[in-house]
Enzyme design. Structure first.
Site, PDB file in Angstrom:
ATOM      1  CG  HIS A 146       3.148 -10.142  -5.958  1.00 23.03           C
ATOM      2  ND1 HIS A 146       3.531  -9.263  -4.956  1.00 23.03           N
ATOM      3  CD2 HIS A 146       3.398  -9.503  -7.129  1.00 23.03           C
ATOM      4  CE1 HIS A 146       3.972  -8.143  -5.507  1.00 23.03           C
ATOM      5  NE2 HIS A 146       3.907  -8.273  -6.824  1.00 23.03           N
ATOM      6  CB  CYS A 157       3.314   4.310  -6.839  1.00 24.50           C
ATOM      7  SG  CYS A 157       4.195   2.922  -6.095  1.00 24.50           S
ATOM      8  CB  CYS A 182       4.665   0.251   0.094  1.00 25.96           C
ATOM      9  SG  CYS A 182       3.274   1.337  -0.251  1.00 25.96           S
ATOM     10  CB  THR A 230      -1.146  -2.695  -2.833  1.00 29.17           C
ATOM     11  OG1 THR A 230       0.027  -3.309  -3.381  1.00 29.17           O
ATOM     12  CG2 THR A 230      -1.045  -2.664  -1.320  1.00 29.17           C
ATOM     13  CB  SER A 278       8.308  -0.681 -10.440  1.00 27.46           C
ATOM     14  OG  SER A 278       7.743  -1.573 -11.379  1.00 27.46           O
ATOM     15  CD  GLU A 326       1.038  -6.088  -1.856  1.00 21.27           C
ATOM     16  OE1 GLU A 326      -0.150  -6.022  -1.495  1.00 21.27           O
ATOM     17  OE2 GLU A 326       1.489  -5.440  -2.831  1.00 21.27           O
ATOM     18  CG  HIS A 371       7.147  -6.253  -3.537  1.00 21.01           C
ATOM     19  ND1 HIS A 371       8.311  -6.394  -4.276  1.00 21.01           N
ATOM     20  CD2 HIS A 371       6.224  -5.797  -4.408  1.00 21.01           C
ATOM     21  CE1 HIS A 371       8.090  -6.052  -5.525  1.00 21.01           C
ATOM     22  NE2 HIS A 371       6.836  -5.678  -5.628  1.00 21.01           N
TER      23      HIS A 371
END
Length: 280
Positions: free
Chosen positions: A127, A13, A99, A163, A264, A129, A77
């Site tokens: 996680h 991405c 990001c 996300t 990824s 993020e 992240h």
């Protein structure tokens, strides 16, 4: 030869490609070993590729062992606000490759928590993020993975989303919150790249005999792609690279095999998998 159908949207991405490109560019700029705070992306093959290019993952605790002036890249992240300050106070050169979609969530969590809203994050509390976003509102966010709550929903809330979350979980959770909270700010922060990858995976897995999902075993977005495919196609398999592709899964030559890949997963890994499916 088996027919292979590749999902319309698969692989790297924007945010991941940006982080990888930024790291490689930074290493060339400083022409020395540089570091990423944690693995840059959840893909072991890509991490090994970066190591060959003098880019190494370290943990936050390892920063103590480094000299001032070392270069540290913040992965896609993102991290807590306090982490960036800590690195800068240690004299590190910080390259922030978070990001932009994640940065957007961090800004919202920071602003609206200061405005008196209780932040609710729909995502995985383990996680990086989600942990990073929580760090932009003083680690005070309420976190739910799948719309289930073991806490009382406050009257005034601001809701954001990891996300890589599934849209159906977002909708389910917002409906529940709406039944309890009096004032709601709701920001659907599911990344557009995540949405199109999930839709592509959903579409293709409905019309193939076997589905191969390629991506890191720790990759949240890849795991969700696999879950979507498995719901539509019983013979769905999650592999990290071509070495994990079991040809016994492809039990006859006239199968239609669908392939998708997490955000990824680099193109060369996807191509190796497709090639093996076709020629074996």
């Amino acid at each position: 030869m088996r027919k292979v159908e590749l999902a319309e949207h698969a692989g790297f991405c924007f945010g991941v490609k940006r982080a990888v490109d930024e790291s490689v560019k930074t290493q060339k700029q400083y022409n020395k070993k540089i570091y990423t705070l944690g693995p840059l992306i959840h893909n072991n093959d890509m991490v090994k590729f970066l190591e060959k290019n003098n880019i190494f993952a370290i943990n936050l605790e390892d920063v103590e062992k480094l000299e001032a002036g070392e270069v540290i890249v913040i992965r896609s992240h993102g991290v807590r606000e306090s982490t960036i300050k800590y690195l800068e106070d240690k004299g590190m050169i910080v390259v922030n490759a978070t990001c932009p979609f994640v940065t957007n969530i961090q800004i919202k969590a920071n602003k609206h928590s200061k405005d008196g809203y209780k932040i609710i994050i729909i995502g995985d509390e383990n996680h990086p993020e989600v942990q990073g976003v929580n760090g932009w509102c003083d680690d005070s966010a309420l976190i739910t993975m799948n719309g289930e709550f073991d806490f009382k929903i406050p009257n005034k809330v601001c809701v954001v989303c990891q996300t890589t979350q599934k849209k159906e979980i977002w909708t389910k959770t917002i409906n529940k919150i709406s039944e309890n909270a009096k004032e709601i700010l709701a920001f659907n922060t599911i990344c557009s790249a995540t949405e199109v990858r999930q839709k592509s995976a959903d579409d293709i897995s409905k019309k193939v005999d076997v589905m191969i999902v390629v991506g890191g075993k720790e990759s949240s977005n890849t795991i969700k792609l696999y879950e979507i495919c498995k719901k539509n196609c019983e013979r769905s398999y999650h592999i990290e690279n071509v070495n994990e592709l079991d040809m016994n899964w492809l039990y006859k030559d006239d199968l239609v095999v669908g392939v998708t890949a997490g955000a990824s997963t680099p193109d060369w890994i996807i191509k190796e998998v497709i090639k093996k499916i076709q020629i074996n």
